[in-house]
Write a protein that holds these residues in place. Structure first.
Motif, PDB file in Angstrom:
ATOM      1  N   ALA A 288       1.575 -12.611  16.548  1.00 23.63           N
ATOM      2  CA  ALA A 288       2.593 -13.076  17.483  1.00 23.63           C
ATOM      3  C   ALA A 288       3.424 -14.187  16.844  1.00 23.63           C
ATOM      4  O   ALA A 288       2.913 -14.999  16.075  1.00 23.63           O
TER       5      ALA A 288
ATOM      6  N   PRO B 276       5.334 -19.474  19.751  1.00 23.07           N
ATOM      7  CA  PRO B 276       5.853 -19.360  21.121  1.00 23.07           C
ATOM      8  C   PRO B 276       7.260 -19.901  21.306  1.00 23.07           C
ATOM      9  O   PRO B 276       8.011 -19.416  22.151  1.00 23.07           O
TER      10      PRO B 276
ATOM     11  N   PRO C  96      10.463 -16.865  20.962  1.00 20.63           N
ATOM     12  CA  PRO C  96      10.971 -16.107  22.122  1.00 20.63           C
ATOM     13  C   PRO C  96      11.283 -17.008  23.314  1.00 20.63           C
ATOM     14  O   PRO C  96      12.185 -16.697  24.111  1.00 20.63           O
ATOM     15  N   ARG C  97      10.561 -18.119  23.443  1.00 19.61           N
ATOM     16  CA  ARG C  97      10.778 -19.006  24.596  1.00 19.61           C
ATOM     17  C   ARG C  97      12.211 -19.525  24.630  1.00 19.61           C
ATOM     18  O   ARG C  97      12.817 -19.673  25.702  1.00 19.61           O
TER      19      ARG C  97
ATOM     20  N   SER D 106      12.389 -11.107  24.509  1.00 19.26           N
ATOM     21  CA  SER D 106      11.251 -10.240  24.824  1.00 19.26           C
ATOM     22  C   SER D 106      10.920  -9.329  23.658  1.00 19.26           C
ATOM     23  O   SER D 106       9.752  -9.073  23.350  1.00 19.26           O
TER      24      SER D 106
ATOM     25  N   GLN E 186       8.930 -10.937  20.886  1.00 19.24           N
ATOM     26  CA  GLN E 186       7.522 -11.094  21.243  1.00 19.24           C
ATOM     27  C   GLN E 186       6.807  -9.749  21.314  1.00 19.24           C
ATOM     28  O   GLN E 186       5.675  -9.599  20.853  1.00 19.24           O
TER      29      GLN E 186
ATOM     30  N   VAL F  33       3.360  -7.933  18.841  1.00 17.94           N
ATOM     31  CA  VAL F  33       2.129  -7.948  19.631  1.00 17.94           C
ATOM     32  C   VAL F  33       1.771  -6.567  20.146  1.00 17.94           C
ATOM     33  O   VAL F  33       0.623  -6.114  20.048  1.00 17.94           O
TER      34      VAL F  33
ATOM     35  N   ILE G 259       6.060 -12.959  30.373  1.00 19.90           N
ATOM     36  CA  ILE G 259       6.019 -13.316  28.958  1.00 19.90           C
ATOM     37  C   ILE G 259       5.881 -14.824  28.795  1.00 19.90           C
ATOM     38  O   ILE G 259       5.140 -15.308  27.919  1.00 19.90           O
TER      39      ILE G 259
ATOM     40  N   LEU H 196       3.105 -16.717  26.670  1.00 19.80           N
ATOM     41  CA  LEU H 196       3.451 -17.633  25.581  1.00 19.80           C
ATOM     42  C   LEU H 196       2.762 -18.987  25.770  1.00 19.80           C
ATOM     43  O   LEU H 196       2.297 -19.603  24.799  1.00 19.80           O
TER      44      LEU H 196
END
Length: 412
Positions: free
Chosen positions: A4, A7, A10-11, A63, A66, A70, A321, A325
């Protein structure tokens, strides 16, 4: 889990999507009925691009960054540095386009079109090699790859349109505008949602896996329609069947989704399921409006799809998501051997339900504003409030995760 991304990667996109939702609401509140009176006005074009590039673009790119490592085992190239460039180009392009359409005397749209085209070219370069090299889940990877190709085509057509509007090129604007919208909304957004639904709906909503044969036929029909419309636009003619075909394919998508939900072996009345169910209903209404024909119904379809249906689908996934995260962040900061909080504790169902309720109120007022334009400013405030609630929910994950880490460090 180790594959992954950090965080923060994508955040950043997910929060930007909600911030753009607030901005879209502010634009509607500022311009009122003028923003939903004609699909050709500058106010409308500014609002449309705030929703498509700002809200949907950020949510889907975040999205995807991420989801690919994963859930699909796809390596995304470039790391955090490339993701920062991608985020900057996408949001700078969206901002420049919105400003150019809303305040045409300020600048020409060619600069925003160029930045957006560069953003999707970079996304293509970061993702496509990994999609090609990955093993397994071929059907899923082909669906996501086709959606990425559609995004690249939409961006290229958007750049051509922006150059034409800036006086630096010639193109049949009405024909190319519909095709540009088709590749962007149908090929990229709906195509990607249909592809990832094979994983998202069984995993989070307890449904069975969609039929590969039926889904493959749907994808083939979708891209065949878009290619046919593109060839016609190159000849300077519009295809009336594009809207009807979009209506049929959109209706097939939402009816299949609703049927999967209703026939789920382990039916879950969770916020995500309700987000998607409400989004499916709005998209079904948009498809019916397209099938009814006419410019007024096309405008209604745009409000239903871009202002209500698609944002409901992506907002529901944003919240899921974001909680995941936050859990990854806690796990990495605390290390192994620590009893971690559940994902649902980082973003409780009540918070998601509150966001859904505000989106529901916003949807009702938006639809009322089509009949009574005097309500458009109120609808804009409602839209901004719904997305602001989503943004607050995303930030709340960080607060809860931070408190857990602090408590762990004190105990340690």
């Amino acid at each position: 889990m180790q594959q992954a991304p950090a965080p923060a990667v994508p955040r950043r996109f997910l929060r930007s999507a909600s911030a753009w939702g607030v901005s879209a609401g502010a634009l509607l509140a500022l311009d009122g009925g003028a923003a939903i009176a004609s699909r050709w006005s500058g106010s409308t074009l500014a609002l449309v691009h705030a929703l498509t590039l700002g809200v949907l673009g950020n949510a889907m790119v975040g999205s995807l960054l991420q989801f690919l490592p994963v859930a699909a085992g796809v390596r995304v190239r470039g790391g955090r540095g490339a993701a920062l460039w991608l985020h900057g180009l996408l949001n700078a392009g969206a901002l420049l386009l919105v400003a150019a359409f809303r305040w045409p005397a300020l600048l020409a749209p060619q600069w925003g079109g160029a930045a957006v085209a560069a953003a999707f070219a970079l996304l293509f370069a970061l993702v496509l090699p990994g999609l090609w090299a990955a093993q397994g889940q071929r059907f899923l990877r082909w669906g996501m790859g086709a959606a990425l190709l559609a995004a690249a085509v939409a961006a290229a057509l958007g750049l051509l349109l922006a150059l034409a509007l800036s006086g630096r090129g010639a193109s049949p604007l009405p024909a190319f505008t519909d095709v540009h919208a088709g590749w962007g909304v149908l090929g990229w957004v709906l195509g990607l949602l249909a592809a990832v639904a094979r994983v998202v709906m069984p995993m989070f909503q307890g449904t069975s896996v969609p039929s590969m044969r039926a889904q493959g036929a749907w994808h083939a029909a979708l891209y065949a329609l878009l290619l046919l419309a593109t060839f016609a636009a190159l000849r300077g003619v519009a295809i009336p069947a594009l809207r009807a075909g979009a209506g049929v394919l959109g209706l097939a998508f939402v009816l299949a989704g609703l049927l999967l939900q209703l026939r789920a072996p382990k039916r879950r009345v969770a916020p995500l399921t309700l987000f998607w169910r409400a989004g499916f209903v709005a998209l079904a209404a948009a498809a019916c409006a397209l099938l009814a024909g006419g410019e007024v119904n096309a405008l209604r379809a745009g409000v239903l799809a871009l202002g209500i249906g698609l944002p409901l689908l992506v907002t529901g996934m944003q919240l899921e998501i974001a909680a995941f995260l936050g859990w990854i962040d806690v796990q990495r900061r605390c290390g192994r051997g620590v009893h971690l909080p559940g994902v649902q504790l980082l973003l409780p169902a009540r918070d998601k339900s509150a966001v859904l309720a505000l989106h529901g109120v916003s949807a009702v007022v938006l639809m009322a504003a089509l009949a009574w334009p005097a309500l458009a400013r109120v609808a804009g405030l409602g839209l901004a409030l719904a997305h602001a609630a989503g943004l607050a929910a995303l930030w709340s994950v960080d607060r809860r995760a931070g408190r857990f880490v602090e408590a762990h460090e004190v105990r340690g």
